[in-house]
Each structure stands twice: as structure tokens, then as C-alpha cells.
Design a protein around this motif. Structure first.
Motif, short mmCIF file in Angstrom:
data_model
loop_
_atom_site.label_atom_id
_atom_site.label_comp_id
_atom_site.label_asym_id
_atom_site.label_seq_id
_atom_site.Cartn_x
_atom_site.Cartn_y
_atom_site.Cartn_z
N THR A 64 40.57 34.26 32.88
CA THR A 64 39.14 34.18 33.15
C THR A 64 38.82 33.12 34.19
O THR A 64 38.04 33.35 35.12
CB THR A 64 38.38 33.87 31.84
N SER A 111 34.82 39.76 41.90
CA SER A 111 35.43 38.88 40.91
C SER A 111 34.39 38.16 40.09
O SER A 111 34.63 37.80 38.93
CB SER A 111 36.36 37.87 41.60
N THR A 164 39.87 34.09 37.88
CA THR A 164 39.32 35.31 38.50
C THR A 164 38.48 35.03 39.75
O THR A 164 38.70 35.67 40.79
CB THR A 164 38.49 36.10 37.46
N PHE A 202 34.43 38.22 36.23
CA PHE A 202 34.48 36.92 35.54
C PHE A 202 33.47 36.87 34.40
O PHE A 202 33.81 36.49 33.27
CB PHE A 202 34.21 35.81 36.56
#
Length: 541
Positions: A62, A401, A65, A405
Motif C-alpha cells: 500500500t 496509483s 503504490t 492506493f
């Protein structure tokens, strides 16, 4: 050197490699879930290490990302995809050879870096190959792969654990050769434009601050209500520190030339609403779906393999709806109606699951799961597409992203919060059931908390099944309420038509300062072939 224009066959060849590695990366997260008790037992680990095996990879995936996405805007997308695959393969092999729980946690953290890169960069690469108008039809394949990985992972993990000659280490080894095959395929088939920018510096300070801030909050979410209370000094310290670090990160992002998360894009109305919807869908979908396997195993008494098979309706719902909706979106060029419909169906599916108990008809459960799958298939990937449609190719990595995320962040929060609610509800139900059966609640309830049901008396096993089965419906009611936020955000989005070019076409009186000869030629080609279904000139060279 410029690459030849990619026709449909070439796109499908490249897409096969991208989807193959995406499946392996996503499945690596879910495949471990059914095998984890056996893994930790074999490595002589404890409950804290059990949690960290899952949390470690989730944290690094996470937090990394947005960084992967920004790097994709500055450097070769193909090279970054390959690097992320190599990191993932190495992490998988190291995890498989781990001799202690500590080694496994470290390997999973390293593997998570590759997982985060793959999940972010696959969507970036697809966006760089295919115009938004045509991307809908290909998003169906993407949604299908994500569904099979999310729901099929636990089934595969159960089969591996139940097969004596394989052993739990193959939960990690099995993905490595498949990822290597994908690496070879992509080397031959993936041809993307490389837009070089001179004198560009990566915002490592901002990237580090974002990673630290998010990791602090995710660590808190992972341990709150289990290791310490919601209202405690640990909560105040971790949440306060995480928010402070993120506030400094925002300050940094407003002052650098190439921010990791471009704030002007995030502040756009549709992007902000898509982020809110992705956060809600991620919390509802991941948070709810994770506990379906537990419901079937603990609440209904099925084996891991049987539990995986029983979740097929949800997987089928995602596969069918993402494929059909993707083609309809490509045909009409309209995306908002499908996102709204998807979020509404998602709410309906979770509302149906909220009535579950320990003896609910499996046909009813399957129908409600199918609705959840249909809702996810129509909304999740299309939220990413709606954002990609509004940004230029130079910002596609950061924009994609960012959505991924927040979706992952929502899923993490959802799993933790719903898990805490479920644990509290199960404890209350089990205490009540034991008391009603005339048994001392303290010892038996404590013994059942390990979920090692075979070690419990048959009468207590039945009471545990009832407690879990009756408690699960409550968390799906919460999931439905969270999904309503996604409906509201989807309704507020502007009804925009999908463009038929890979990149935005700059106005005649505007010359973007960062354009290079390569990107200008892309725009010129896109303008010349605007009416084509997949404009050859508009595809990256």
C-alpha cells in the motif's frame, strides 16, 4: 527508437503477460489466508507474528503504490513492470525458504514491494496502450482476473494445504515460475512509449513521508482493539504521529516540481469523488469478502477447499459483469451510469448478506454474493478508468496509483474494523450460548478463541459454529452502510464521455512545458486518427 503501432492482437499478447503477473501478485495475498495457521504452527510462531505475516506485505504494498506510479511517469513503464516482477519473485522464493516466523515476515515485506508495483503498474501500462473509450472492453479481462485471484486464492491455498506432497511452502513457491513466464512474455510483447524528461528529480522526501505516514496509520489499524483499545495513549500517539507526517508530506508535495501525488489532479472534482468511491468500495468489498471464507469454515463447518468453492458465485458475478459492462462502456462511451448501477447493486448484495446466520440457505447466500460480485465488477475498475480519462498520459501513473492506493487503504481499514466488530460480536454470542447451555463461559470461550475447533468438545464446536454464523451478518450490514457512501460519490460525478485517444489533446494556444518531441508526435497522431476505434497513431511508439 519508436515501437510499431499495436493492433488488437498485439494488445492481447501484451495484456496476457500483464494479467498473468497481476493474477499471481493478487493471489499471493489471498492464497496464504487458509494456510496461515499451519504455516505459523510449523515455524513455531505466535499470534502477533501471525498478524504480521499478513500486515507486512499489506503495509509495503500500500505504501509503495504511489511511488511506483510516479516513477512510471518519469521512467520506462516496461522496465519498472519488469523490476517489480523480479522483486516479487525474489520475495516469494525467500518466503518459501523461511525457517522462522521473523524471516517470513521480512520476506513478505519485501514481496509486498513487488506486489504494490505490479498492481499499480499493470493498470498504468494498460492505460498507456489503449485509449479510454476502448479500454472498457479490456477492463473486463482485468476485473475477471482480479475476481479469480481474490476469490480463487483461498481455494488454491486450501488445495495446497490439503495436498500432503506439496506442503505449505508451495503457497509461496507456486507464483514464482508463473511470474517468470509473464516476465518473458512481456519482454517480447510489451512496447510502450518512453517520454524522457531532462533535469527531473524524483521527490524522495515526499515519497518517504507518505510511506511513513501511511505505514504508521496502517500499523495502528492492524492492532487497534486487539493489542490496545480504540481510546488509548497508543491510539493517540500513532494516529497523531501518522497524521502529522502526512500533513508535512502534503506541504512538501505542494512545493516540489514533480510530486509523488499530484495535488492539482487529486483536487479535481471527479478524481476526488472517484477516490471517495474507491475508498468506500474497497472497505466494503475487501472488508466483507475476507470474512466470507471464515463464515463458511467457522460458521458453517466446511473445509478450506469447500469454502473456496462456495464463493464461486461472487467470482462469477465479477467476471461476467466486468466483461459485459466493459463492452457496453466501450460501445457507448458513457461510464457514470455503470458506476452508479454497480455501487447500488453492491449495497443490495451486502444488504442481502446482512441477514445471514448459521443455517441460512446456501442458495440465498450464493445469490447475495453474486450481487456483490456484479456490483464490484461494474464499479471498481471503472472508477480507475474514469480518472484515467481526465488526465494526460504524462500523469497517468500517478493518477492510477492514487486510486489504487486509496482502494487498498480502504480495504485495509475495512478488514481491521470489521474484524474487530466480528470478534466482539462472536465473544458476546459465544458467552451467551455457553451460558444458555449451562457451561462455564470463561474456560471454553477462551479455548475456542484459537479457532482450533478439533480440540474442543463436539457440543462446544456446535456453539462456536452458531456464534460465528450469527455474528457475520452484522459486519455485512456495516459493509452495506459503507457502500452507500460510494453510491453518493458516484451520483455526484459528472457524466463525461470517454475520449478516443491515449493522451489528451492540448488546445491550439497551449504548449505544455514538459512535452518532448515524442509526446508531441503522439498528440498529433491522436488528433489525426480521433475517429478510429483504436487509433494506431495515438498508441505509444
Amino acid at each position: 527508437m519508436s515501437a510499431k503501432p499495436m493492433n488488437h492482437r498485439q494488445i492481447m499478447e501484451a495484456l496476457s503477460g500483464l494479467l498473468l503477473v497481476l493474477f499471481v501478485a493478487m493471489a499471493s495475498s489471498t492464497i496464504v489466508s487458509t494456510a496461515l495457521p499451519k504455516i505459523i504452527g510449523a515455524l513455531d510462531g505466535n499470534q502477533t507474528q501471525y498478524t504480521w505475516v499478513v500486515t507486512a506485505s499489506l503495509l509495503t504494498a500500500t505504501a509503495s503504490t504511489p511511488i511506483w506510479g510516479k516513477l512510471a511517469d518519469l521512467y520506462s513503464k516496461k522496465l519498472l513492470v519488469q523490476i517489480s516482477i523480479v522483486v516479487f519473485v525474489l520475495g516469494s522464493i525467500i518466503a518459501g525458504f523461511s525457517q522462522t516466523a521473523g524471516q517470513l515476515i521480512a520476506a513478505r515485506a519485501f514481496q509486498g514491494l513487488g506486489m504494490g508495483g505490479v498492481q499499480a503498474l499493470v493498470q498504468v501500462a494498460i492505460a498507456a496502450m489503449i485509449p479510454p473509450r476502448e479500454r472498457g472492453r479490456y477492463n473486463g479481462y482485468l476485473g475477471g482476473v482480479m475476481a479469480v485471484a481474490t476469490v480463487g486464492g483461498p481455494l488454491l491455498g486450501g488445495v495446497i494445504v490439503d495436498t500432503a506432497w506439496l506442503g505449505w511452502r508451495w503457497c509461496f513457491f507456486i507464483g514464482a515460475p508463473v511470474a517468470v513466464i509473464a516476465l518473458v512474455v512481456l519482454q517480447k510483447t510489451l512496447n510502450l512509449a518512453v517520454i524522457k524528461r531532462d533535469h527531473v528529480k524524483v521527490d524522495y522526501v515526499g515519497a518517504t513521508l507518505i510511506a511513513l505516514g501511511v505505514s504508521t496509520l496502517l500499523v495502528w489499524v492492524s492492532f487497534v482493539d486487539s493489542s490496545f483499545a480504540w481510546l488509548s495513549w497508543q491510539t493517540y500517539a500513532m494516529v497523531g504521529l501518522g497524521l502529522l507526517i502526512l500533513a508535512v508530506a502534503v506541504r512538501v508535495e505542494t512545493r516540489v516540481a514533480e510530486p509523488v501525488v499530484p495535488l492539482p489532479i487529486v483536487k479535481q472534482r471527479d478524481t476526488a469523488l472517484a477516490i471517495v468511491a474507491s475508498l468506500a468500495v474497497g472497505m466494503a468489498m475487501f472488508g466483507g469478502a475476507v470474512f466470507l471464507g471464515q463464515y463458511f469454515q467457522i460458521g458453517r463447518g466446511y473445509s478450506p477447499t469447500e469454502a473456496g468453492l462456495l464463493t464461486i458465485p461472487m467470482m462469477a458475478g465479477v467476471l461476467v459483469s466486468s466483461t459485459v459492462a466493459g463492452r457496453l462502456i466501450s460501445k457507448s462511451g458513457r461510464i457514470k451510469p455503470y458506476i452508479v448501477a454497480g455501487t447500488l447493486i453492491l449495497v443490495g448484495g451486502f444488504a442481502g448478506l446482512s441477514t445471514l446466520d448459521h443455517d441460512t440457505s446456501l442458495w440465498y447466500v450464493g445469490g447475495a454474493m453474486a450481487l456483490v460480485g456484479i456490483g464490484v465488477g461494474m464499479s471498481m475498475q471503472n472508477l480507475v478508468l474514469s480518472v484515467q480519462n481526465t488526465v494526460a498520459l504524462r500523469d497517468i501513473g500517478a493518477a492510477s496509483s492514487t486510486i489504487a492506493f486509496f482502494r487498498s487503504l480502504g480495504g485495509t481499514i475495512g478488514v481491521s474494523v470489521l474484524g474487530a466488530v466480528l470478534a466482539h460480536r462472536v465473544t458476546d454470542n459465544l458467552t451467551h450460548e455457553l451460558a444458555a447451555a449451562g457451561m462455564p463461559a470463561g474456560g471454553d470461550a477462551a479455548a475456542s478463541s484459537s479457532l482450533n475447533l478439533s480440540a474442543l468438545p463436539e457440543t462446544v464446536q456446535h456453539l462456536v459454529h452458531v456464534a460465528y454464523g450469527d455474528a457475520t451478518g452484522h459486519i455485512f450490514l456495516i459493509s452495506a452502510a459503507i457502500a452507500v457512501v460510494g453510491v453518493i460519490a458516484a451520483l455526484l460525478m459528472k457524466p463525461t464521455a470517454l475520449r478516443s485517444t491515449v493522451d489528451l489533446i492540448a488546445p491550439a494556444d497551449e504548449t505544455p512545458p514538459t512535452r518532448t518531441a515524442a509526446s508531441v508526435s503522439e498528440l498529433a497522431g491522436a488528433a489525426a486518427a480521433k475517429a478510429a476505434p483504436i487509433p494506431a497513431e495515438a498508441l505509444p511508439r
